[in-house]
Design an enzyme around this catalytic site. Structure first.
Site, short mmCIF file in Angstrom:
data_model
loop_
_atom_site.label_atom_id
_atom_site.label_comp_id
_atom_site.label_asym_id
_atom_site.label_seq_id
_atom_site.Cartn_x
_atom_site.Cartn_y
_atom_site.Cartn_z
CG HIS A 113 -3.44 -20.18 -4.77
ND1 HIS A 113 -3.35 -21.11 -5.79
CD2 HIS A 113 -4.34 -19.26 -5.19
CE1 HIS A 113 -4.17 -20.75 -6.77
NE2 HIS A 113 -4.77 -19.63 -6.44
NE ARG B 241 -6.52 -25.22 -9.00
CZ ARG B 241 -7.06 -24.74 -7.88
NH1 ARG B 241 -7.98 -25.43 -7.24
NH2 ARG B 241 -6.67 -23.59 -7.39
#
Lengths: 252, 669
Positions: free
Chosen positions: B257, B273
């Site tokens: 990740h 994000r």
């Protein structure tokens, strides 16, 4: 901008920490409760998760404790840290004195050392209070559009649903320490959550039957240790007061 | 020996295991769930950002449907996924999210009117319609064409797990907590349950069941640097492997990740994000557009993680005493957004880093996050080689993720696979194959074997410490089998793991201590974890191409001609040094979407000769339907279903109760 460094608070000097840990293994008939001392060299950003694992890996492989997520979200690792219930995984040693006393959470049956059976307690609470949405209709048509809900209401429900059943509120509760059947802030808050939820068909009268006595909402002595110790900062005092008012009115 | 009988034994009390148990119970069968921890503490609770389902209600989700979700998922998998299973999944995801909505998950809802949002670093205003008010909203996630990720603030997994666990209680499903399966009882053809250790008392007992379902999650703890909970040690996969019959699929496909906080490795959601957060380097330069001009920070996780490591290797990382890292900047999202939709992120930053993400940058670096590989099953969730053994969720290689999973598809898979596979488990038990006749001698054999294993650790001639072996294995995996791989590092890792495995046969722990005995737990687990680590590493060494999260610097291209196939690892004999690898080809001629470019990441690849042929067939079918469509313009939605049917029929693979079409507010115009 190369002067930026990792924003972990600097420690003046790393210390030698002394841990004084409650030890008892109920599975062993020869075991008696004692306090055992361990020393650990402090490290940067050290949490109690790191320190306890270091003790177990290097000094004492028999030490029992519970961690799962080690990120403050699963509620497994609540214990008494210098007398106060808190999540061990997110307790940084730099915020603690040189001598750190660790004890299992009171109010729950002891599995061993710092490990207690919150799971059994919480399942019992859920069964007793029926902490699920009681739907109007049994079958749901999964192909159809979902029921609408006001965005604010969804947020308000989530606010109460953030409870992680860690048990801190029970161990901080005067009533729960005196009577085993008290459902505590964790239980009352869950009822408040379902009461808020229009998907749940239960009425105040239904809730009264499960929390409308001294083992429920009327057992609270308003000491409010629950709210002070809640690691998720849930508005527990407000929810208890609200449910007490509603339950009192439900009897009229 | 205490023996407990049931119809279905589910190993694991997370989202996948609980939903499976509920499904089986609702079909009228008995079920028992075993869980290492109280089920509400399972790692499912750590999923923050959300669950993908193509509802398409919100402004940025408009026009979404199963086909677009399918396309995003297949591209995300780098064509490694089983496309039938992906179709089954995208079709059921809206039903799963709606079931959870009815059961009480407080999904965030659409508020009509204007909203401030951040897209590509710029503040924009989005308008939601009055007719969508109160329906489920969705946020943006990586590798998706639409905003499709339904969420509950950034505590989605927590809310889903609490709702699911409460439903299991409502359905009167017993969960035996702090119970660990040590081996599966089987005769080489049929699985009959498991030998289980009570983690509170140390007692060993047997559970006999017509069907056994492995729902134990991933194996992130093979790595030192991981976002996974400490219980994610891959024990379910290890039990399947140790049958010698069942296979593990694509174990080399391991996801990293992009945004684990540095250095603790705790996850902060992709939602950071998705909601508009940026990645910055030591010069506070936003570097992702330099590498991925189209998707930028929102390319798939494998791609973003690789560019982050590349950027650090070029010297643009932020130096710290723990090593280099990058910054995640969510300051531009504003205080109100962070304090309502990213509150777990805020708490994690506050407690573990002592910072406030409203005003401070978050130090991040990629860490192990997800296991695409796992227990190989067919589309019904059953092992093709060991009857009566099923697997769901992250533990399984059902194979909807191929070589890279999209964010938001994991919790979605847990529930969807539980809904589908529970129906197939019930069908199986209601068929003649569902009956079992198991001898007490067979149960005894497996019981004794585990008893002997546990006793064997109490050998004073042995000196190895299981905790130290675990550490060493985790170091090897994080150093040598991570984001960038090559033959030298992988071979070195295999050699070191083989050495470690020898040492692991000489572990000493005081195994007759009463009660939980944490050292004994570490002893038997680390032996099994080293086997899994060998499956990952040896599979990675042998796969001489780059696909999704498996990135070989010495074989940088995706090679469909030689490697469009799934790795199967088995361990036929305990004394074998390495797993036996075989390969299962993916048939391009049956694919709905022929292999191509993902829309992000490396554009070069080696094509399979079948790709061109299949693409021509697909084009022809597309053309037939678009001509037909221009003649009868009012039948478009029927036609797209018919066209899909002509390309790759899949509806018959779903249980009848899940075959209905998903209703949407607005059909695309």
């Amino acid at each position: 901008m190369s002067n930026l460094t990792i924003p972990v608070k600097q420690i003046d000097a790393l210390r030698t920490l002394t841990f004084v840990i409650f030890r008892h293994n109920p599975a062993d008939p020869n075991s008696t409760p004692t306090l055992q001392r361990y020393t650990v060299e402090e490290a940067d950003s050290m949490t109690l998760f790191i320190a306890l694992n270091e003790i177990r890996e290097n000094q004492d492989p028999t030490l029992q404790f519970d961690f799962v997520c080690r990120a403050g979200i699963c509620g497994s690792c609540a214990m008494l840290i210098n007398g106060k219930p808190a999540l061990a995984c997110r307790s940084l040693t730099k915020n603690l004195p040189n001598e750190i006393y660790l004890a299992p959470l009171p109010g729950f049956s002891l599995i061993g050392d710092l490990s207690v059976d919150t799971g059994k307690w919480m399942r019992g609470m859920s069964e007793r209070l029926e902490t699920w949405v009681h739907l109007q209709e049994e079958s749901i048509n999964l192909s159809k559009l979902e029921e609408r809900m006001e965005p604010k209401l969804a947020n308000d429900i989530y606010e109460l649903e953030r409870c992680i059943e860690c048990g801190c509120c029970i161990s901080a509760c005067g009533t729960a320490q005196m009577r085993d059947d008290f459902i505590g802030a964790v239980g009352i808050n869950q009822i408040a959550r379902f009461k808020l939820d229009p998907r749940d068909k239960r009425t105040d009268g239904d809730y009264y039957t499960v929390i409308g006595d001294d083992s429920g909402v009327f057992g609270c002595m308003t000491l409010l240790g629950c709210e002070d110790m809640c690691p998720k900062e849930l508005p527990l005092a407000q929810q208890i007061a609200y449910m007490r008012k509603k339950m009192a009115l439900a009897t009229l | 020996m205490k023996i407990i009988h049931t119809d279905t034994l589910v190993l694991g009390g997370g989202l996948a295991g609980l939903r499976t148990a509920i499904g089986v119970k609702r079909r009228g069968h008995d079920v028992i769930v075993l869980s290492l921890v109280p089920p509400k503490r399972s790692h499912s609770a750590a999923a923050q950002g959300g669950m993908q389902a193509s509802l398409g209600h919100s402004n940025k989700g408009k026009g979404d449907n199963e086909t677009i979700h399918f396309s995003d998922t297949v591209k995300g998998s780098d064509w490694g996924a089983d496309q039938d299973v992906v179709r089954m999944f995208v079709d059921t995801a809206p039903k799963a999210v709606r079931e959870l909505a009815a059961w009480g998950v407080p999904w965030n809802r659409i508020q009509q009117g204007n909203h401030q949002s951040v897209i590509d670093g710029k503040h924009v205003t989005l308008t939601e319609t009055a007719e969508s008010h109160g329906l489920l909203t969705a946020r943006n996630f990586g590798g998706t064409q639409k905003w499709r990720t339904c969420y509950v603030s950034d505590g989605t997994g927590h809310s889903m797990l609490y709702t699911m666990s409460n439903q299991a209680i409502a359905n009167d499903i017993p969960v035996h907590e702090r119970m660990e399966a040590l081996s599966l009882i089987h005769d080489g053809k049929r699985c009959y349950g498991a030998i289980v250790r009570n983690l509170m008392t140390g007692e060993l007992l047997a559970y006999i069941a017509k069907s056994t379902c492995i729902a134990t999650g991933g194996f992130g703890r093979l790595y030192r640097s991981t976002t996974n909970a400490v219980i994610n040690e891959g024990m379910g996969a290890a039990l399947a492997l140790e049958t010698g019959v069942a296979a593990l699929g694509n174990m080399e496909a391991v996801q990293f990740h992009p945004t684990a906080i540095f250095p603790a490795g705790i996850l902060v959601t992709e939602g950071c994000r998705g909601d508009g957060g940026l990645l910055l380097d030591a010069n506070l330069h936003r570097f992702m557009p330099d590498y991925e001009p189209e998707k930028k920070e929102l390319a798939s996780r494998d791609v973003v993680a690789r560019w982050m490591e590349t950027h650090i290797a070029k010297g643009f990382g932020v130096k710290s005493r723990f090593g280099d890292h990058l910054w995640l900047d969510i300051r531009l999202l504003g205080k109100e957004h962070i304090e309502t939709e990213l509150r777990e992120v805020k708490e994690i930053c506050q407690y573990f880093l002592g910072i406030d993400p409203v005003t401070d940058l978050i130090p991040v670096r990629p860490a192990q996050h997800y296991s695409m590989g796992g227990v190989r099953t067919n589309f019904t969730g059953q092992s093709p080689t060991l009857a009566g053994m099923f697997s769901v969720g992250e533990a399984a290689c059902w194979d909807m993720h191929g070589f890279n999973r999209l964010g938001g598809n994991s919790v979605a898979e847990t529930v969807v696979s539980g809904m589908i596979v529970s129906e197939y488990i019930a069908d199986f038990m209601e068929s003649p194959e569902g009956e079992i006749s198991v001898s007490s001698a067979l149960i005894e054999k497996f019981y004794k074997k585990e008893q002997c294993l546990l006793a064997s650790f109490n050998n004073k001639d042995h000196t190895e410490n299981p905790f130290m072996l675990m550490r060493e294995m985790q170091e090897i995996m994080t150093n040598n089998v991570a984001i960038f791989r090559d033959e030298v590092r992988l071979q070195e890792a295999v050699d070191k793991l083989l050495e470690l495995r020898k040492r692991a046969s000489k572990i000493y722990v005081e195994s007759n201590a009463k009660g939980a005995n944490p050292a004994l737990v570490a002893a038997y687990r680390v032996q099994r974890m080293i086997k899994l680590a060998l499956c990952v590493t040896y599979g990675a060494l042998e796969r001489k191409e780059s696909r999704g999260a498996h990135s070989r610097q010495d074989f940088p291209l995706r090679n469909d001609e030689d490697w469009l196939k799934r790795t199967l690892a088995t361990w036929p004999k305990e004394q074998d040094e390495l797993p036996t690898l075989s390969y299962e080809a993916l048939d391009i001629t049956q694919m709905e979407m022929a292999p191509g470019w993902r829309g992000y990441g490396n554009k070069d690849r080696i094509d399979h000769p079948d790709t061109e042929i299949r693409q021509a067939e697909i084009n022809k079918i597309n053309q037939q339907f678009s001509q037909k469509h221009s003649n009868q313009s009012d039948k478009k939605s029927d036609d797209s279903a018919n066209m899909q049917e002509a390309l790759m029929p899949y509806k018959h693979l779903l249980p009848p109760s899940l075959q209905g079409d998903n209703e949407r507010l607005m059909e695309e115009k």
